[in-house]
Design a protein around this motif. Sequence first.
Motif, PDB file in Angstrom:
ATOM      1  N   GLY A 126     -10.151   1.998   2.545  1.00  0.00           N
ATOM      2  CA  GLY A 126      -9.847   2.914   1.438  1.00  0.00           C
ATOM      3  C   GLY A 126      -8.756   3.931   1.722  1.00  0.00           C
ATOM      4  N   GLU A 127      -8.573   4.283   3.007  1.00  0.00           N
ATOM      5  CA  GLU A 127      -7.534   5.262   3.357  1.00  0.00           C
ATOM      6  C   GLU A 127      -6.162   4.601   3.479  1.00  0.00           C
ATOM      7  OE1 GLU A 127      -7.597   8.652   3.773  1.00  0.00           O
ATOM      8  OE2 GLU A 127      -9.599   8.502   2.921  1.00  0.00           O
ATOM      9  N   ILE A 128      -6.159   3.272   3.560  1.00  0.00           N
ATOM     10  CA  ILE A 128      -4.897   2.569   3.798  1.00  0.00           C
ATOM     11  C   ILE A 128      -4.467   1.734   2.597  1.00  0.00           C
ATOM     12  CG2 ILE A 128      -3.723   0.872   5.286  1.00  0.00           C
ATOM     13  CD1 ILE A 128      -5.694   1.638   7.520  1.00  0.00           C
ATOM     14  N   SER A 129      -5.428   1.089   1.947  1.00  0.00           N
ATOM     15  CA  SER A 129      -5.062   0.136   0.907  1.00  0.00           C
ATOM     16  C   SER A 129      -5.977   0.223  -0.306  1.00  0.00           C
ATOM     17  CB  SER A 129      -5.118  -1.280   1.485  1.00  0.00           C
ATOM     18  OG  SER A 129      -4.946  -2.228   0.468  1.00  0.00           O
ATOM     19  N   HIS A 130      -5.402  -0.025  -1.482  1.00  0.00           N
ATOM     20  CA  HIS A 130      -6.204  -0.033  -2.704  1.00  0.00           C
ATOM     21  C   HIS A 130      -6.785  -1.420  -2.976  1.00  0.00           C
ATOM     22  CE1 HIS A 130      -2.087  -1.152  -3.737  1.00  0.00           C
ATOM     23  NE2 HIS A 130      -2.585  -1.837  -4.738  1.00  0.00           N
ATOM     24  N   THR A 131      -6.446  -2.389  -2.118  1.00  0.00           N
ATOM     25  CA  THR A 131      -6.933  -3.753  -2.325  1.00  0.00           C
ATOM     26  C   THR A 131      -8.051  -4.066  -1.327  1.00  0.00           C
ATOM     27  OG1 THR A 131      -5.432  -4.738  -0.723  1.00  0.00           O
ATOM     28  CG2 THR A 131      -4.558  -4.393  -2.930  1.00  0.00           C
ATOM     29  N   ARG A 164     -15.929  -3.318  -1.387  1.00  0.00           N
ATOM     30  CA  ARG A 164     -14.843  -3.940  -2.133  1.00  0.00           C
ATOM     31  C   ARG A 164     -13.481  -3.485  -1.590  1.00  0.00           C
ATOM     32  NH1 ARG A 164     -13.373  -5.951  -6.825  1.00  0.00           N
ATOM     33  NH2 ARG A 164     -15.442  -6.661  -7.283  1.00  0.00           N
ATOM     34  N   GLN A 165     -13.446  -2.270  -1.085  1.00  0.00           N
ATOM     35  CA  GLN A 165     -12.187  -1.696  -0.614  1.00  0.00           C
ATOM     36  C   GLN A 165     -12.432  -1.074   0.777  1.00  0.00           C
ATOM     37  OE1 GLN A 165     -10.971   1.412  -3.284  1.00  0.00           O
ATOM     38  NE2 GLN A 165      -9.020   1.732  -2.267  1.00  0.00           N
ATOM     39  N   GLN A 220      -2.258   8.295   7.233  1.00  0.00           N
ATOM     40  CA  GLN A 220      -3.546   7.643   6.942  1.00  0.00           C
ATOM     41  C   GLN A 220      -3.866   6.471   7.871  1.00  0.00           C
ATOM     42  OE1 GLN A 220      -1.687   8.821   3.919  1.00  0.00           O
ATOM     43  NE2 GLN A 220      -3.066   8.294   2.259  1.00  0.00           N
ATOM     44  N   LEU A 231       8.437   5.815   1.674  1.00  0.00           N
ATOM     45  CA  LEU A 231       8.662   4.376   1.461  1.00  0.00           C
ATOM     46  C   LEU A 231       9.608   3.793   2.519  1.00  0.00           C
ATOM     47  CD1 LEU A 231       8.887   4.319  -2.434  1.00  0.00           C
ATOM     48  CD2 LEU A 231       6.908   3.970  -0.975  1.00  0.00           C
ATOM     49  N   ALA A 245       0.803  -1.227   0.000  1.00  0.00           N
ATOM     50  CA  ALA A 245       0.000   0.000   0.000  1.00  0.00           C
ATOM     51  C   ALA A 245       0.837   1.279   0.000  1.00  0.00           C
ATOM     52  CB  ALA A 245      -0.928   0.001   1.218  1.00  0.00           C
ATOM     53  N   PRO A 287       3.511   2.557  -1.584  1.00  0.00           N
ATOM     54  CA  PRO A 287       3.789   3.312  -2.814  1.00  0.00           C
ATOM     55  C   PRO A 287       2.534   3.923  -3.449  1.00  0.00           C
ATOM     56  CG  PRO A 287       4.814   1.131  -2.895  1.00  0.00           C
ATOM     57  CD  PRO A 287       3.879   1.135  -1.737  1.00  0.00           C
ATOM     58  N   ALA A 288       1.351   3.397  -3.080  1.00  0.00           N
ATOM     59  CA  ALA A 288       0.103   3.877  -3.691  1.00  0.00           C
ATOM     60  C   ALA A 288      -0.476   5.088  -2.977  1.00  0.00           C
ATOM     61  CB  ALA A 288      -0.924   2.746  -3.706  1.00  0.00           C
ATOM     62  N   MET A 289       0.170   5.518  -1.899  1.00  0.00           N
ATOM     63  CA  MET A 289      -0.369   6.656  -1.151  1.00  0.00           C
ATOM     64  C   MET A 289       0.096   7.977  -1.752  1.00  0.00           C
ATOM     65  SD  MET A 289      -0.081   5.284   2.722  1.00  0.00           S
ATOM     66  CE  MET A 289      -1.090   3.898   3.254  1.00  0.00           C
ATOM     67  N   GLU A 290      -0.683   9.014  -1.483  1.00  0.00           N
ATOM     68  CA  GLU A 290      -0.274  10.352  -1.913  1.00  0.00           C
ATOM     69  C   GLU A 290       0.989  10.709  -1.136  1.00  0.00           C
ATOM     70  OE1 GLU A 290      -1.669  12.000  -4.269  1.00  0.00           O
ATOM     71  OE2 GLU A 290      -3.757  11.336  -4.402  1.00  0.00           O
TER      72      GLU A 290
END
Lengths: 130, 240
Positions: free
Chosen positions: B192-197, B188-189, B171, B148, B139, B141-144
């Motif tokens: 949402g604030e933590i993970s795109h999965t 589904r998600q 987040q 890392l 998750a 790398p997918a955050m604003e």
Amino acid sequence: MTRILLLEPDKLLANTYLKALQAAGYEVDVCHAAQSAIHSADKVKPDIVIVELQLVSHSGIEFLYEFRSYADWQDVPIIILTNVPVNEFVSCEQLLMNEMNVKLYLYKPHTSLRKLLQSINELTSANVAA
Amino acid sequence: MAQSISDGHPALKQQLLLSVVEQLKLPLMNIARFAELANIQSGSVDLNSIYVTADATLQLLDSYILGVQLAGQEAELFEIEPVSVSSVLYDTGHQLEPVAKEYGVQLDLRIDGKYGPVMAHRRGLQAALVSLGYSLVEALPAMEAPQLRLELSAHRCRYGIVAGLYCETEQLTTQALRLGRQLYGRARQPLGEISHTSGAGIFVADAILQGMKSQLTVSHHRKMHGLGAVLPLNPQLQFI
């Protein structure tokens, strides 16, 4: 050269798409989050945008609303490449296709790299013809 | 006690399986596209990425099974023992390292101070931390404005020791975890604030920790935000 803005949250998957698209001759800018994609679009002026709907913090739909709110980006073709199956999106299909002017909705697990490249090719050819 | 995925109606337990299944799509897609890319480019397959992705997925599946077994209180599995928190964190870091490298996430192990052993289910604790780690590594790398860096760390709290994974993203909040637990099985998600999965790694960790009579918690430590396991101190063990 056609410039593609790819908004894909998974870093590994994004790298794979990046390599495939670059090998096919496209100039690609990869972003993993919605806000950085807006900044990136401002810089690279993409010809095509590929968007995943499931992102962290902001959804792909939010990105589309913001992207389409700028006059310069009203006609940029958008491809949705997502983990969300289209049948879960029936109620929003009209919104995506008409209001957001989305050209294609691709379900990611069923979309091979070849199919994606073919879809982009068809889209760019259609744009040139128009 | 916070609502957990192992509580309540059997249909809710089934949601853990659905969450894991949904999560599996991502590594399988990665493997399929790695192979397809090699085919298109007539080059060699990125074998290391395939190994790492497949190994991480297999570990998630094992953790899921362990979570279900612990929730079912299978006696032979539920054997608690004195566990060194430092040692579990070290082994967790070792397991997470390959996947962190793939995602470009720097993994640091920082154990300040001495923590006596705690009574816990060692395999469960490590499986929970590894599952959490995979979710966070994927998750970050997918955050604003992503930072890392992920730190494996432990600290004392009012209830004992918290062993977990910390990062600089804001987040990771109690509210995000609470909302995730509420949306779990409905969205589904859910995180949402933590993970795109589907956030399966976090819910699997939640299930394992609940099965161990422990708890997944959002924790703050040295200006970092994290997810961790609350491990109660056993006064008798402090003499060891």
